[in-house]
Enzyme design. Structure first.
Site, PDB file in Angstrom:
ATOM      1  N   THR A 195       0.867  -1.189   0.000  1.00  0.00           N
ATOM      2  CA  THR A 195       0.000   0.000   0.000  1.00  0.00           C
ATOM      3  C   THR A 195       0.900   1.234   0.000  1.00  0.00           C
ATOM      4  O   THR A 195       1.586   1.515   0.997  1.00  0.00           O
ATOM      5  CB  THR A 195      -0.914  -0.002   1.242  1.00  0.00           C
ATOM      6  OG1 THR A 195      -1.626  -1.237   1.284  1.00  0.00           O
ATOM      7  CG2 THR A 195      -1.893   1.162   1.197  1.00  0.00           C
ATOM      8  N   LYS A 222      -7.037   1.829  -2.872  1.00  0.00           N
ATOM      9  CA  LYS A 222      -6.571   1.194  -1.626  1.00  0.00           C
ATOM     10  C   LYS A 222      -6.446   2.242  -0.505  1.00  0.00           C
ATOM     11  O   LYS A 222      -6.811   1.987   0.641  1.00  0.00           O
ATOM     12  CB  LYS A 222      -5.230   0.487  -1.872  1.00  0.00           C
ATOM     13  CG  LYS A 222      -4.609  -0.142  -0.656  1.00  0.00           C
ATOM     14  CD  LYS A 222      -5.462  -1.222  -0.011  1.00  0.00           C
ATOM     15  CE  LYS A 222      -4.803  -1.754   1.260  1.00  0.00           C
ATOM     16  NZ  LYS A 222      -5.713  -2.586   2.053  1.00  0.00           N
ATOM     17  N   LYS A 260       0.272   4.810   8.661  1.00  0.00           N
ATOM     18  CA  LYS A 260       0.929   5.143   7.390  1.00  0.00           C
ATOM     19  C   LYS A 260      -0.121   5.372   6.294  1.00  0.00           C
ATOM     20  O   LYS A 260      -0.074   6.351   5.543  1.00  0.00           O
ATOM     21  CB  LYS A 260       1.878   3.994   7.034  1.00  0.00           C
ATOM     22  CG  LYS A 260       2.600   4.057   5.707  1.00  0.00           C
ATOM     23  CD  LYS A 260       2.008   3.182   4.618  1.00  0.00           C
ATOM     24  CE  LYS A 260       1.880   1.723   4.925  1.00  0.00           C
ATOM     25  NZ  LYS A 260       1.377   0.891   3.838  1.00  0.00           N
TER      26      LYS A 260
HETATM   27  P1  NAP Z   1       5.029  -6.506   7.820  1.00  0.00           P
HETATM   28  O1  NAP Z   1       4.670  -7.857   8.313  1.00  0.00           O
HETATM   29  O2  NAP Z   1       5.455  -5.487   8.801  1.00  0.00           O
HETATM   30  O3  NAP Z   1       6.164  -6.693   6.691  1.00  0.00           O
HETATM   31  C1  NAP Z   1       6.786  -5.581   6.149  1.00  0.00           C
HETATM   32  C2  NAP Z   1       7.806  -6.057   5.137  1.00  0.00           C
HETATM   33  O4  NAP Z   1       8.478  -4.894   4.602  1.00  0.00           O
HETATM   34  C3  NAP Z   1       8.899  -6.947   5.742  1.00  0.00           C
HETATM   35  O5  NAP Z   1       9.307  -7.885   4.769  1.00  0.00           O
HETATM   36  C4  NAP Z   1      10.008  -5.939   6.025  1.00  0.00           C
HETATM   37  O6  NAP Z   1      11.302  -6.503   6.072  1.00  0.00           O
HETATM   38  C5  NAP Z   1       9.890  -5.076   4.782  1.00  0.00           C
HETATM   39  N1  NAP Z   1      10.533  -3.772   4.962  1.00  0.00           N
HETATM   40  C6  NAP Z   1      10.168  -2.778   5.798  1.00  0.00           C
HETATM   41  N2  NAP Z   1      11.001  -1.728   5.663  1.00  0.00           N
HETATM   42  C7  NAP Z   1      11.919  -2.096   4.735  1.00  0.00           C
HETATM   43  C8  NAP Z   1      13.033  -1.432   4.150  1.00  0.00           C
HETATM   44  N3  NAP Z   1      13.357  -0.176   4.501  1.00  0.00           N
HETATM   45  N4  NAP Z   1      13.746  -2.097   3.206  1.00  0.00           N
HETATM   46  C9  NAP Z   1      13.405  -3.361   2.844  1.00  0.00           C
HETATM   47  N5  NAP Z   1      12.366  -4.030   3.353  1.00  0.00           N
HETATM   48  C10 NAP Z   1      11.626  -3.389   4.290  1.00  0.00           C
HETATM   49  O7  NAP Z   1       3.823  -5.848   6.999  1.00  0.00           O
HETATM   50  P2  NAP Z   1       2.648  -6.536   6.159  1.00  0.00           P
HETATM   51  O8  NAP Z   1       1.452  -6.587   7.022  1.00  0.00           O
HETATM   52  O9  NAP Z   1       3.148  -7.742   5.488  1.00  0.00           O
HETATM   53  O10 NAP Z   1       2.367  -5.366   5.095  1.00  0.00           O
HETATM   54  C11 NAP Z   1       3.056  -5.288   3.860  1.00  0.00           C
HETATM   55  C12 NAP Z   1       2.305  -4.291   2.978  1.00  0.00           C
HETATM   56  O11 NAP Z   1       0.964  -4.762   2.780  1.00  0.00           O
HETATM   57  C13 NAP Z   1       2.160  -2.891   3.600  1.00  0.00           C
HETATM   58  O12 NAP Z   1       2.237  -1.920   2.579  1.00  0.00           O
HETATM   59  C14 NAP Z   1       0.752  -2.928   4.193  1.00  0.00           C
HETATM   60  O13 NAP Z   1       0.218  -1.632   4.327  1.00  0.00           O
HETATM   61  C15 NAP Z   1       0.041  -3.771   3.170  1.00  0.00           C
HETATM   62  N6  NAP Z   1      -1.153  -4.501   3.630  1.00  0.00           N
HETATM   63  C16 NAP Z   1      -1.133  -5.179   4.813  1.00  0.00           C
HETATM   64  C17 NAP Z   1      -2.274  -5.882   5.204  1.00  0.00           C
HETATM   65  C18 NAP Z   1      -2.317  -6.669   6.489  1.00  0.00           C
HETATM   66  O14 NAP Z   1      -3.449  -7.016   6.905  1.00  0.00           O
HETATM   67  N7  NAP Z   1      -1.203  -6.988   7.130  1.00  0.00           N
HETATM   68  C19 NAP Z   1      -3.414  -5.892   4.397  1.00  0.00           C
HETATM   69  C20 NAP Z   1      -3.371  -5.197   3.181  1.00  0.00           C
HETATM   70  C21 NAP Z   1      -2.246  -4.509   2.813  1.00  0.00           C
HETATM   71  P3  NAP Z   1      11.939  -6.941   7.490  1.00  0.00           P
HETATM   72  O15 NAP Z   1      11.345  -8.291   7.785  1.00  0.00           O
HETATM   73  O16 NAP Z   1      13.394  -6.990   7.217  1.00  0.00           O
HETATM   74  O17 NAP Z   1      11.556  -5.897   8.489  1.00  0.00           O
END
Ligand code: NAP
Length: 290
Positions: free
Chosen positions: A98, A173, A241
């Site tokens: 997102t 989104k 965010k």
């Molecule tokens: P998450 O579990 O916190 O995972 C975040 C990912 O981003 C991890 O692989 C993290 O790597 C990586 N990352 C963060 N900062 C980084 C950087 N500076 N350089 C390289 N990698 C980096 O989050 P998530 O829930 O999977 O969400 C991922 C995306 O999907 C986000 O944009 C979120 O808004 C969106 N989303 C989430 C959901 C949900 O329900 N969770 C639903 C829809 C959309 P590390 O492991 O090394 O920290």
């Protein structure tokens, strides 16, 4: 069994579930995650674990990114050893995070320089939907790129909604998540008001969750808060965010997203109280403490 080669960059809550789903569906998969510990289990499951986004992308026909925010996305695509440098001409870039519309457009332009088309394909659904192939994709980009990517996206989602040109998926989104954030913040304040007025929460809450204000999101957040289970499905800091991105986007349209601004203040307060890494429903807990 498909032989389309896919790369997944970002193995967090969402990307990890998506990668596992692709692997179990027989796609040859390369993966990259900044924190190497999260990538290790994918090696034993048959994926190639890359040491950089560039390495993960090289040889892949579809390169999926699922990372936290614009900064992370810029880093994994365009940073040192970024995915774009490894992408073959004609590979389809699928950005599922997102993100802001302006960054998506910049990334799409960088992709064109490399001979690659970008789809912005952020998702609705959360952790279990990612793991079970039940996401909904909100897609921006060309018909041709989406047609090519459909065999991959179909394994990950039950719905693929093509909204228009590059940036369209990301825009919807942000609109979707600003409404989610506003609802969660209003539920948090509603619960605090129930407590302040001395009402019985167990009797009062179902009136809200089963009544007119009881959206799916409100029902799920209320249930998590009632059970005091804030294990993150959607980390709270990511909701903040998204609210911020939506507010910025609206201001580019000359709109003041005042409901989102109010919600963001409540989410920022929750982050200041230490709830940023918990599930977004912990915003309710943060208001309980006054
Ligand atoms: P998450 O579990 O916190 O995972 C975040 C990912 O981003 C991890 O692989 C993290 O790597 C990586 N990352 C963060 N900062 C980084 C950087 N500076 N350089 C390289 N990698 C980096 O989050 P998530 O829930 O999977 O969400 C991922 C995306 O999907 C986000 O944009 C979120 O808004 C969106 N989303 C989430 C959901 C949900 O329900 N969770 C639903 C829809 C959309 P590390 O492991 O090394 O920290």
């Amino acid at each position: 069994m498909s032989k389309l080669r896919v790369a997944v960059i970002g193995l967090g809550i969402m990307g990890g579930g998506m990668a596992a789903r692709l692997l179990s569906s027989g796609f040859p998969l390369s993966v990259y995650n900044r924190n190497k510990d999260k990538a290790a289990p994918f090696a034993s499951a048959g994926a190639t674990v890359a040491s950089s986004p560039r390495e993960a992308a090289s040889g892949a026909e579809f390169i999926i990114s699922m990372v936290a925010d614009d900064v992370a996305s810029r880093g994994v695509w365009l940073g040192e050893n970024g995915a774009l440098a490894g992408a073959a001409r004609g590979a389809v870039l699928i950005e599922c995070s997102t993100l802001t519309v302006s960054w998506i457009k910049e990334l799409a332009a960088a992709g064109v320089q490399r001979g690659c088309e970008l789809l912005d394909a952020p998702v609705t659904g959360t952790k279990p939907h990612a793991a079970n192939g039940e996401l909904s994709f909100l897609v921006g980009g060309s018909d041709a790129a989406l047609a090519a990517a459909r065999p991959v996206l179909s394994v990950l989602g039950r719905e693929i909604i093509h909204l228009g040109p590059t940036g369209s998926g990301s825009l919807l989104k942000l609109i979707n998540n600003f409404m989610c954030g506003v609802q969660a913040a209003s539920l948090a304040q509603a619960e605090a008001m129930i407590a302040a007025g001395g009402l019985d929460l167990e009797k009062s809450l179902p009136v809200l969750t089963h009544g007119a204000p009881g959206s799916g999101l409100v029902q799920r957040a209320a249930a998590r808060a009632f059970a005091n289970d804030f294990t993150p499905n959607f980390p709270l800091h990511l909701m903040a965010k998204d609210l911020g991105y939506a507010i910025d986007q609206a201001s580019q349209f000359g709109q003041k997203l005042t409901t989102a601004s109010s919600a963001l203040a409540i989410f920022k307060d929750a982050i200041a109280k230490g709830y940023g890494d918990q599930d977004f429903s912990a915003v309710i807990k943060s208001q309980r403490q006054g």
